[in-house]
Write a protein that holds these residues in place. Structure first.
Motif, PDB file in Angstrom:
ATOM      1  N   ALA A 185       0.833  -1.205   0.000  1.00 55.70           N
ATOM      2  CA  ALA A 185       0.000   0.000   0.000  1.00 55.70           C
ATOM      3  C   ALA A 185       0.865   1.251   0.000  1.00 55.70           C
ATOM      4  CB  ALA A 185      -0.926  -0.008   1.220  1.00 55.70           C
ATOM      5  N   ALA A 186       1.959   1.247   0.771  1.00 59.61           N
ATOM      6  CA  ALA A 186       2.850   2.409   0.823  1.00 59.61           C
ATOM      7  C   ALA A 186       3.510   2.664  -0.526  1.00 59.61           C
ATOM      8  CB  ALA A 186       3.919   2.200   1.899  1.00 59.61           C
ATOM      9  N   VAL A 187       3.916   1.586  -1.190  1.00 62.37           N
ATOM     10  CA  VAL A 187       4.554   1.725  -2.504  1.00 62.37           C
ATOM     11  C   VAL A 187       3.602   2.389  -3.496  1.00 62.37           C
ATOM     12  CG1 VAL A 187       5.418   0.425  -4.483  1.00 62.37           C
ATOM     13  CG2 VAL A 187       6.179  -0.173  -2.188  1.00 62.37           C
ATOM     14  N   LEU A 188       2.336   2.075  -3.403  1.00 62.55           N
ATOM     15  CA  LEU A 188       1.360   2.600  -4.351  1.00 62.55           C
ATOM     16  C   LEU A 188       0.830   3.987  -3.962  1.00 62.55           C
ATOM     17  CD1 LEU A 188      -0.713  -0.675  -4.956  1.00 62.55           C
ATOM     18  CD2 LEU A 188       1.105   0.280  -6.389  1.00 62.55           C
ATOM     19  N   VAL A 189       0.733   4.261  -2.653  1.00 62.66           N
ATOM     20  CA  VAL A 189       0.073   5.483  -2.186  1.00 62.66           C
ATOM     21  C   VAL A 189       1.045   6.621  -1.890  1.00 62.66           C
ATOM     22  CG1 VAL A 189      -1.333   6.451  -0.318  1.00 62.66           C
ATOM     23  CG2 VAL A 189      -1.910   4.217  -1.284  1.00 62.66           C
ATOM     24  N   PHE A 190       2.172   6.327  -1.246  1.00 65.60           N
ATOM     25  CA  PHE A 190       3.043   7.388  -0.744  1.00 65.60           C
ATOM     26  C   PHE A 190       3.634   8.297  -1.826  1.00 65.60           C
ATOM     27  CE2 PHE A 190       4.239   5.713   3.752  1.00 65.60           C
ATOM     28  CZ  PHE A 190       2.898   5.785   4.097  1.00 65.60           C
ATOM     29  N   PRO A 191       4.101   7.761  -2.969  1.00 69.69           N
ATOM     30  CA  PRO A 191       4.601   8.683  -3.998  1.00 69.69           C
ATOM     31  C   PRO A 191       3.531   9.668  -4.477  1.00 69.69           C
ATOM     32  CG  PRO A 191       5.368   6.467  -4.435  1.00 69.69           C
ATOM     33  CD  PRO A 191       4.356   6.356  -3.329  1.00 69.69           C
ATOM     34  N   VAL A 192       2.304   9.188  -4.636  1.00 76.21           N
ATOM     35  CA  VAL A 192       1.203  10.069  -5.046  1.00 76.21           C
ATOM     36  C   VAL A 192       0.948  11.119  -3.964  1.00 76.21           C
ATOM     37  CG1 VAL A 192      -1.242  10.175  -5.644  1.00 76.21           C
ATOM     38  CG2 VAL A 192       0.162   8.246  -6.428  1.00 76.21           C
ATOM     39  N   LEU A 193       0.947  10.692  -2.707  1.00 75.67           N
ATOM     40  CA  LEU A 193       0.737  11.620  -1.594  1.00 75.67           C
ATOM     41  C   LEU A 193       1.844  12.661  -1.530  1.00 75.67           C
ATOM     42  CD1 LEU A 193      -0.810  12.446   0.977  1.00 75.67           C
ATOM     43  CD2 LEU A 193       0.577  10.768   2.235  1.00 75.67           C
ATOM     44  N   GLY A 194       3.073  12.233  -1.752  1.00 85.45           N
ATOM     45  CA  GLY A 194       4.199  13.172  -1.729  1.00 85.45           C
ATOM     46  C   GLY A 194       4.082  14.242  -2.791  1.00 85.45           C
ATOM     47  N   HIS A 195       3.661  13.859  -3.987  1.00 88.22           N
ATOM     48  CA  HIS A 195       3.487  14.846  -5.058  1.00 88.22           C
ATOM     49  C   HIS A 195       2.321  15.787  -4.753  1.00 88.22           C
ATOM     50  CE1 HIS A 195       6.545  13.432  -7.797  1.00 88.22           C
ATOM     51  NE2 HIS A 195       6.086  12.200  -7.758  1.00 88.22           N
ATOM     52  N   LEU A 196       1.256  15.250  -4.164  1.00 85.58           N
ATOM     53  CA  LEU A 196       0.113  16.097  -3.813  1.00 85.58           C
ATOM     54  C   LEU A 196       0.508  17.147  -2.767  1.00 85.58           C
ATOM     55  CD1 LEU A 196      -2.825  13.510  -3.633  1.00 85.58           C
ATOM     56  CD2 LEU A 196      -2.445  15.266  -5.379  1.00 85.58           C
ATOM     57  N   LEU A 197       1.390  16.765  -1.838  1.00 81.99           N
ATOM     58  CA  LEU A 197       1.844  17.687  -0.795  1.00 81.99           C
ATOM     59  C   LEU A 197       2.991  18.573  -1.250  1.00 81.99           C
ATOM     60  CD1 LEU A 197       1.767  15.301   2.309  1.00 81.99           C
ATOM     61  CD2 LEU A 197       0.097  17.069   1.698  1.00 81.99           C
ATOM     62  N   GLY A 198       3.503  18.336  -2.461  1.00 81.91           N
ATOM     63  CA  GLY A 198       4.599  19.141  -2.981  1.00 81.91           C
ATOM     64  C   GLY A 198       5.898  18.955  -2.217  1.00 81.91           C
ATOM     65  N   MET A 199       6.169  17.757  -1.744  1.00 88.25           N
ATOM     66  CA  MET A 199       7.374  17.496  -0.951  1.00 88.25           C
ATOM     67  C   MET A 199       8.605  17.470  -1.848  1.00 88.25           C
ATOM     68  SD  MET A 199       5.812  14.461   1.480  1.00 88.25           S
ATOM     69  CE  MET A 199       7.165  14.495   2.658  1.00 88.25           C
ATOM     70  N   ASP A 200       9.713  18.087  -1.361  1.00 87.67           N
ATOM     71  CA  ASP A 200      10.962  17.991  -2.099  1.00 87.67           C
ATOM     72  C   ASP A 200      11.583  16.619  -1.825  1.00 87.67           C
ATOM     73  OD1 ASP A 200      12.644  18.049   0.280  1.00 87.67           O
ATOM     74  OD2 ASP A 200      12.248  20.192   0.382  1.00 87.67           O
ATOM     75  N   PRO A 201      12.591  16.208  -2.620  1.00 94.11           N
ATOM     76  CA  PRO A 201      13.165  14.865  -2.447  1.00 94.11           C
ATOM     77  C   PRO A 201      13.692  14.589  -1.042  1.00 94.11           C
ATOM     78  CG  PRO A 201      13.847  15.786  -4.540  1.00 94.11           C
ATOM     79  CD  PRO A 201      13.138  16.889  -3.803  1.00 94.11           C
ATOM     80  N   HIS A 202      14.297  15.592  -0.410  1.00 91.92           N
ATOM     81  CA  HIS A 202      14.815  15.387   0.951  1.00 91.92           C
ATOM     82  C   HIS A 202      13.673  15.105   1.929  1.00 91.92           C
ATOM     83  CE1 HIS A 202      17.003  15.915   4.691  1.00 91.92           C
ATOM     84  NE2 HIS A 202      16.124  16.836   5.033  1.00 91.92           N
ATOM     85  N   ALA A 203      12.623  15.905   1.867  1.00 85.90           N
ATOM     86  CA  ALA A 203      11.487  15.715   2.776  1.00 85.90           C
ATOM     87  C   ALA A 203      10.812  14.381   2.528  1.00 85.90           C
ATOM     88  CB  ALA A 203      10.483  16.858   2.612  1.00 85.90           C
TER      89      ALA A 203
END
Length: 372
Positions: free
Chosen positions: A197-215
């Motif tokens: 679930a993390a593999v599928l959800v977290f990258p999408v969530l990170g882009h939605l939150l506008g997280m930089d690579p370090h964060a």
């Protein structure tokens, strides 16, 4: 629920013992014994060949779809194949050999691309978020697990797996608390489900939150369970997030030591109270340190000293990703999909709650310290 846990589901990694194989007349000596037990040098080839073929396909798909990536594709392909037809003993030998050792070797190679200064900076800077999310997870595991009626050992396993490092933490905690094999199988199945679930959800969530690579690397390293899934999640988000995610995850892995020592003390006290102190477990802190963590740090030290030429670093990175992809194929192929369906809902619900608790805590703490 407790009755269900007494029934031991089939292991996804164990190979059959000698008593489970057909009795045949074979020559005496080492070669004859290996042939009789199906453990000769070639016995791993069929499973290894299947794993490598799926890894090659996953790598090709990952290059066509960089957002998905090879490691994520490897997990999905492995699970799909296992769901259609679970690999038998003949294939499992090679699949098992391509799992944990290959993954650890791939992670150890990542250390050659880092410096000790970077390890200390990123790992040390993540401690408040890491310790906060771990504390929240273990606390929630205790209280929510009791509220849901999940047995003590099982909620400890799920809590340790979610808060520290997935299957590795479960394997380390098991002998300390004396957990049954059925409890271990259930906990690992639950952790693995939320890894996917993390593999599928977290990258999408990170882009939605506008997280930089370090964060995002900090988020993945503190909120994802197993190292394989951490690397897969970070790879799907972007190559620049991998280094931070791996360093944070490796620092988080060290939490196995104090947690297991604390559980050993608790188990010893519980045994004394039951007049069974002689059977209380003894834990060696040295044996709890994963060997690949030591190799990772040595590789980082060699890179810091200038012993790793810059020209070979891209090749080492490609090799490490390939090894991780192969290992993830083996993880997917080892998944007992039927066992996941047979297990009851309460520990699974606990795993879902802890997954949310760790994720929200990590993001909240990052926002609080200004890292998000």
């Amino acid at each position: 629920m407790k009755k269900a846990l007494v029934q031991e589901p089939p292991s996804t990694t164990a190979t059959p013992s000698a008593t489970e194989l057909p009795s045949t007349e074979t020559p005496t000596g080492t070669a004859g014994t290996q042939q009789a037990h199906g453990e000769g040098p070639g016995s791993r080839l069929p499973g290894l060949a299947l794993t490598l073929a799926l890894a090659a396909l996953a790598t090709a798909v990952g290059r066509l779809l960089p957002v998905l990536g090879g490691p994520v594709t490897a997990v999905v392909l492995g699970v799909l194949v296992a769901a259609v037809r679970k690999p038998g003993p003949r294939l499992r030998r090679g699949i098992t050999g391509a799992n944990k050792p290959v993954l650890q070797a791939g992670v150890a190679l990542l250390g050659a691309q880092l410096s000790l200064t970077q390890v200390l900076h990123v790992g040390g800077g993540s401690l408040p978020i890491m310790l906060g999310s771990l504390g929240a997870c273990l606390t929630a595991a205790h209280f929510l697990g009791r509220r849901l009626g999940v047995e003590s050992n099982l909620r400890t396993l799920v809590g340790a797996g979610t808060g520290i490092c997935g299957a590795s933490a479960i394997a380390a905690v098991t002998p300390v608390i004396g957990a049954a094999s059925a409890e271990v199988a259930y906990a690992i199945s639950t952790i693995f489900l939320f890894n996917i679930a993390a593999v599928l959800v977290f990258p999408v969530l990170g882009h939605l939150l506008g997280m930089d690579p370090h964060a995002f690397g900090l988020f993945a390293g503190t909120a994802v369970n197993d190292m394989s899934s951490v690397v897969a999640v970070a790879t799907a988000y972007g190559p620049s997030a991998i280094d931070d995610a791996v360093v944070v995850k490796l620092t988080r892995t060290l939490m196995i030591i104090p947690i297991c020592l604390g559980l050993a003390l608790w188990a010893r006290r519980r045994a004394r109270a039951a007049d069974a102190a002689a059977d209380s477990p003894r834990v060696s802190a040295f044996r709890l340190v994963p060997w690949f963590l030591v190799v990772f740090l040595l590789a980082a030290a060699a890179n810091s000293a200038g012993l790793v030429p810059a020209g070979v670093q891209p090749g080492l990175k490609e090799l490490s990703v390939l090894l991780i992809t192969v290992a993830l194929c083996a993880v997917g192929l080892s998944t007992d999909v039927a066992a996941l369906r047979r297990t009851g809902p309460r520990p699974l619900l606990l795993g879902a709650c802890l997954w949310v608790v760790v994720s929200v805590t990590s993001l909240t703490l990052q926002y609080g310290v200004g890292a998000l």
